[in-house]
Design an enzyme around this catalytic site. Sequence first.
Site, mmCIF file in Angstrom:
data_model
loop_
_atom_site.group_PDB
_atom_site.id
_atom_site.type_symbol
_atom_site.label_atom_id
_atom_site.label_comp_id
_atom_site.label_asym_id
_atom_site.label_seq_id
_atom_site.Cartn_x
_atom_site.Cartn_y
_atom_site.Cartn_z
ATOM 1 N N TRP A 93 0.827 -1.213 0.000
ATOM 2 C CA TRP A 93 0.000 0.000 0.000
ATOM 3 C C TRP A 93 0.858 1.258 0.000
ATOM 4 C CZ3 TRP A 93 -4.347 -0.537 -2.096
ATOM 5 C CH2 TRP A 93 -5.087 -1.705 -1.928
ATOM 6 N N ASP A 138 -2.075 6.737 6.362
ATOM 7 C CA ASP A 138 -3.067 5.848 5.756
ATOM 8 C C ASP A 138 -3.431 4.813 6.810
ATOM 9 O OD1 ASP A 138 -4.541 3.951 4.453
ATOM 10 O OD2 ASP A 138 -3.059 3.492 2.907
ATOM 11 N N LYS A 144 -12.440 -1.980 5.831
ATOM 12 C CA LYS A 144 -11.645 -2.895 6.636
ATOM 13 C C LYS A 144 -12.132 -2.850 8.081
ATOM 14 C CE LYS A 144 -9.111 -3.032 2.895
ATOM 15 N NZ LYS A 144 -8.008 -2.147 2.614
HETATM 16 C C1 LIG Z 1 -7.362 -1.529 1.326
HETATM 17 C C2 LIG Z 1 -6.325 -0.490 1.547
HETATM 18 C C3 LIG Z 1 -6.201 0.623 0.694
HETATM 19 C C4 LIG Z 1 -7.085 0.821 -0.513
HETATM 20 O O1 LIG Z 1 -8.369 1.121 -0.128
HETATM 21 P P1 LIG Z 1 -9.522 1.426 -1.205
HETATM 22 O O2 LIG Z 1 -10.588 2.025 -0.363
HETATM 23 O O3 LIG Z 1 -9.904 0.095 -1.792
HETATM 24 O O4 LIG Z 1 -8.988 2.333 -2.216
HETATM 25 C C5 LIG Z 1 -5.232 1.563 0.989
HETATM 26 N N1 LIG Z 1 -4.406 1.426 2.044
HETATM 27 C C6 LIG Z 1 -4.498 0.359 2.884
HETATM 28 C C7 LIG Z 1 -3.561 0.273 4.044
HETATM 29 C C8 LIG Z 1 -5.459 -0.624 2.649
HETATM 30 O O5 LIG Z 1 -5.558 -1.685 3.479
#
Ligand SMILES: *Cc1c(COP(=O)(O)O)cnc(C)c1O
Length: 332
Positions: A103, A171, A195
């Site tokens: 990521w 993030d 998540k």
């Molecule tokens: C799943 C995830 C993303 C991407 O998320 P989307 O909402 O599908 O764009 C980005 N960073 C992390 C750490 C993730 O687990």
Amino acid sequence: MGKRVFNFYAGPATLPLKALKEAKREMLDFRGTGMSVCEISHRSKDFQAVIDEATALIRELYAVPPGYHVLWLGGGASTQFFHVPWNLGLEGKPMAYIHTGSWAKEAIKEAKFFGEVKVLASSEDANFNYVPRAFTMDPNAAYLHITANETIGGIEWIEFPDPGNVPLVVDASSDFLSHPVDWSKIGLLYAGAQKNLGPAGVTVVIVREDMVARARAKKLPTMVSYGTHVDKGSMHNTQKKAKALYRLIDSSNGFYRGFARPDSRSRMNITFRLVTEQLEEKCVAEAKARGLIGLKGHRSVGGMRASFYNAMPLKGVKALTAFLAEFQKANA
Ligand SMILES: *Cc1c(COP(=O)(O)O)cnc(C)c1O
């Protein structure tokens, strides 16, 4: 009602049964409106109450201080990969990133469209199985970006780095609301909902007032600017859960092998391997037959991965560790 399974998928993730039942009950008549929440106007006071309550809950649970805005945006966390550098990049200053895996790599790639990117540290030398905590901060950077939890590799910043006077951008897609964070360092924190927060489709951005001001000073397309979204108003038993599985892995005499270095182990995504791929396949299949699903590792790293997001009950974790102990006995 059919039988509910324990869903260990890394996302979209399990949701609390209580919330699903409430949504089901309200689907035909949301709080006396005679409509579902999906059909009412976003300008109605009934919907405003929903978004106000969600915002207040996030502020309370995450202890968000005054001076930060909570935004509900579309486009997923991936859209923030380019909204962040576009809004927060500064002329003549590099954008600093720490590279911890899949990521972080995506975030770095997108930032490069907007100027100079400096990767201050990376754990690529060990296939991203640890968090590179030792690095020299660049005090001239526009911001420092970290990926709080690498969902695929299963490594996590247990404590965020200290970037000095440079704002930290986080993030937090896969460990959102799972532990308290130190807001004094944070300029902006974002997370896709699917998540650790709720169903897919919304992204939460928590942004400090001076970062919004930085965005306002730029010429940006309307939907990209944090300023637009501000103007338009647009839990904690995870430790216990992860510890139980890591304890089982560590006491398995090498039958189960953790991927992440012990000092970087994620409390959200527990990644591990068995001795052979055949045994891993067998383990995933037998788990599934018992209603323990979503345990296959991401295709890029293989092995197994159990995701323990906020809504996974301790009961699910106990069912998993009991199964893994039995599986080891039968197959060691
Ligand atoms: C799943 C995830 C993303 C991407 O998320 P989307 O909402 O599908 O764009 C980005 N960073 C992390 C750490 C993730 O687990």
